[in-house]
Design a protein around this motif. Sequence first.
Motif, PDB file in Angstrom:
ATOM      1  N   ALA A  85      21.079  29.569  -2.348  1.00 15.91           N
ATOM      2  CA  ALA A  85      21.130  29.052  -3.719  1.00 15.91           C
ATOM      3  C   ALA A  85      19.759  29.131  -4.382  1.00 15.91           C
ATOM      4  O   ALA A  85      19.642  29.521  -5.554  1.00 15.91           O
ATOM      5  CB  ALA A  85      21.634  27.606  -3.708  1.00 15.91           C
ATOM      6  N   LEU A  86      18.716  28.778  -3.639  1.00 14.09           N
ATOM      7  CA  LEU A  86      17.362  28.826  -4.198  1.00 14.09           C
ATOM      8  C   LEU A  86      16.942  30.266  -4.485  1.00 14.09           C
ATOM      9  O   LEU A  86      16.278  30.543  -5.491  1.00 14.09           O
ATOM     10  CB  LEU A  86      16.378  28.169  -3.228  1.00 14.09           C
TER      11      LEU A  86
ATOM     12  N   SER B 203      26.494  24.601   0.424  1.00 17.90           N
ATOM     13  CA  SER B 203      25.326  23.915   0.996  1.00 17.90           C
ATOM     14  C   SER B 203      25.555  22.425   1.219  1.00 17.90           C
ATOM     15  O   SER B 203      24.830  21.794   1.983  1.00 17.90           O
ATOM     16  CB  SER B 203      24.108  24.094   0.080  1.00 17.90           C
TER      17      SER B 203
ATOM     18  N   VAL C 176      25.325  20.288  -1.328  1.00 20.48           N
ATOM     19  CA  VAL C 176      24.711  19.648  -2.493  1.00 20.48           C
ATOM     20  C   VAL C 176      25.721  19.660  -3.641  1.00 20.48           C
ATOM     21  O   VAL C 176      26.504  20.599  -3.772  1.00 20.48           O
ATOM     22  CB  VAL C 176      23.418  20.382  -2.901  1.00 20.48           C
TER      23      VAL C 176
ATOM     24  N   THR D 220      25.553  26.775  -3.630  1.00 20.65           N
ATOM     25  CA  THR D 220      25.405  25.321  -3.688  1.00 20.65           C
ATOM     26  C   THR D 220      26.653  24.623  -3.163  1.00 20.65           C
ATOM     27  O   THR D 220      26.568  23.622  -2.445  1.00 20.65           O
ATOM     28  CB  THR D 220      25.108  24.869  -5.131  1.00 20.65           C
TER      29      THR D 220
ATOM     30  N   LEU E 279      21.725  26.643   1.285  1.00 18.01           N
ATOM     31  CA  LEU E 279      20.764  26.095   0.330  1.00 18.01           C
ATOM     32  C   LEU E 279      19.667  27.112   0.020  1.00 18.01           C
ATOM     33  O   LEU E 279      19.268  27.272  -1.143  1.00 18.01           O
ATOM     34  CB  LEU E 279      20.151  24.812   0.887  1.00 18.01           C
TER      35      LEU E 279
ATOM     36  N   LEU F  67      23.490  18.801   4.679  1.00 25.29           N
ATOM     37  CA  LEU F  67      22.892  20.006   4.110  1.00 25.29           C
ATOM     38  C   LEU F  67      23.097  21.193   5.043  1.00 25.29           C
ATOM     39  O   LEU F  67      22.856  21.093   6.244  1.00 25.29           O
ATOM     40  CB  LEU F  67      21.391  19.808   3.869  1.00 25.29           C
ATOM     41  N   HIS F  68      23.556  22.299   4.485  1.00 25.17           N
ATOM     42  CA  HIS F  68      23.639  23.565   5.217  1.00 25.17           C
ATOM     43  C   HIS F  68      22.488  24.427   4.703  1.00 25.17           C
ATOM     44  O   HIS F  68      22.539  24.975   3.597  1.00 25.17           O
ATOM     45  CB  HIS F  68      24.986  24.232   4.981  1.00 25.17           C
ATOM     46  N   MET F  69      21.440  24.518   5.519  1.00 26.66           N
ATOM     47  CA  MET F  69      20.178  25.084   5.054  1.00 26.66           C
ATOM     48  C   MET F  69      20.288  26.546   4.659  1.00 26.66           C
ATOM     49  O   MET F  69      19.656  26.983   3.700  1.00 26.66           O
ATOM     50  CB  MET F  69      19.110  24.908   6.132  1.00 26.66           C
TER      51      MET F  69
ATOM     52  N   ALA G 182      23.588  22.568  -9.428  1.00 30.03           N
ATOM     53  CA  ALA G 182      23.590  24.018  -9.652  1.00 30.03           C
ATOM     54  C   ALA G 182      23.690  24.322 -11.139  1.00 30.03           C
ATOM     55  O   ALA G 182      23.026  25.233 -11.650  1.00 30.03           O
ATOM     56  CB  ALA G 182      24.753  24.664  -8.896  1.00 30.03           C
TER      57      ALA G 182
ATOM     58  N   THR H 288      27.509  20.392  -6.922  1.00 28.13           N
ATOM     59  CA  THR H 288      27.409  21.556  -7.809  1.00 28.13           C
ATOM     60  C   THR H 288      26.907  21.180  -9.196  1.00 28.13           C
ATOM     61  O   THR H 288      26.587  22.062  -9.996  1.00 28.13           O
ATOM     62  CB  THR H 288      28.767  22.258  -7.929  1.00 28.13           C
TER      63      THR H 288
ATOM     64  N   THR I 273      24.464  13.522  -1.614  1.00 29.97           N
ATOM     65  CA  THR I 273      24.314  14.688  -0.742  1.00 29.97           C
ATOM     66  C   THR I 273      24.168  14.175   0.679  1.00 29.97           C
ATOM     67  O   THR I 273      23.138  13.612   1.040  1.00 29.97           O
ATOM     68  CB  THR I 273      23.077  15.520  -1.139  1.00 29.97           C
TER      69      THR I 273
END
Length: 395
Positions: free
Chosen positions: A188-189, A223, A225, A220, A185, A180-182, A230, A227, A177
Motif C-alpha cells: 500500500a505504501l 493489510s 488497516v 490496505t 502494508l 497488521l499484515h506487513m 487509504a 480502508t 487496526t
Amino acid sequence: MPKRITLDFLKTESASGLILAGAALAAIAVANSPGDGLYFRLLSAPFTIQLGGFSETLSISDWVKQGLMAIFFFVVGLEIKYEALKGELANPRRLALPILAALGGMAAPALVYLAFNLAPGGAPQAWPTPMATDIAFAMAALAVAGPRLPASLRVFLLTLAIVDDLGAVAVIGVVFTSRLHMVALVGALAALALMGLLPRWRGAPYLLYAVGFALVWGFTLKSGVSTSLAGVASAMAVPIGPRKPGRPGVLEDFMESLHPYVAFLILPLFAFCAAGFDFAALKLGDMFGPVAVGVAAGLLLGKPLGVFGVAALLIGLKVSRRPTGAKWIDLLGVSLLCGIGFTMSLFIGELAFPADGSAQAQVRLGVIAGSILSALAGVGVLAWSQGRRAAAAQP
C-alpha cells in the motif's frame, strides 16, 4: 474559484442531507416490516471479488463499508486538502476557533460516552462513536433553520466538520487496526508513493490516479488497516494545480466529479445498510442500555458542551472572535447541530462491534436518537434567533 467550490459543496451537502434522512427512514421501515428477513439476509450475503491475483470475500454490508465508503473518504481527503491549501483552513486567522472547537467537540462526547460505559456491563471500546459531525445533515439542518443567518456560521460549521472528519479518520486508524499484515502494508505504501510521483507528469491521465487509488485500497484492505485511511492518503497525492494553464486543478476536477456520486449514491446506500435495526429484537434494557444512552448523550450533550464551551472560552479570553455577524445564540445553535453524528458515527459503531448484533442495534438507536434530538434542538434555537432578527429589523 475557492468561493465557487465552497458554495457548490454547501449546496450539494444541504440537498444530500434530505436524501440521507430518507434512506435511513427506509432502512428502519424495511427492518421492521414483513420483509425484514430479506433485508438482513441481503446485507449479510457473501460476495466475492476476484481480479487477477486479488480475491476477497465479504458481505454486501462490508463491501459498502470497506469499498464504497473508501471513495467517500477519498472525497473527504480531497476536501481537507483543498480547504488547507486554498479554502478556509488556509487563513491562519480563521483557524483557531473552528479547529479548537472541533477538538473540544471530539473530546467531550467521548468523555460523556465513557461516563456511561466504564462501569461493569458497559462497552468502553466504542468511545469514538459520538465524536464526528455529519456534514450533510448538519449543513441541511442549518440551511432549513437559518437561510438568512450570517454566512460566517456556515463557514464555521463546514470548517469544524472537516476537522472533525480528519480527527475521526485518525482515530479509526489508531483504535480499530488490530492486526497488521506487513507485506500488504508495504504494498500500500509503495502504491501510494507511485501515486505521489504522478504529479511530476503534468499531463498524467486521470485514469492513472484512479488505478493508483485502487491499488492503495486493495493493499490496505489486505493489510488489516481501515480502508478509510487509504481514501484520505490517496487524496493527499492528488495535485491541486491544473494539468494545463487556465484549466481547473486536478484536485478540483476530482472533487467536483465525485462529490455528487458520494452525496447522492454512496452515502444514502451506506445509510440504508447501516441504519436499519429491528425494534422487536431490542429489549427494554437495550433501549436504555449504556451504549445507546452513552452515544445519544454524547451527541446531544457532549457535542455542544465541547464545541460551545471551547469557543466561548477562546472568545472570552480574546484569543479569537465570534464568526462575523453571529450572536452567542447563533453559536449555540450551530454547536447543537454538531451533535448530528449520523454517517461517521454509524461507521465507527460498526467497527467497534463487528460481530455483536445487539450492541450494533444499540449504537444505531443511540446515533439516530441523538442526531434527531440534536437536529431538533439546533434548528429550534437557530429558527428562534432568526425570528428575533426579523422582528428587530421591522420598523
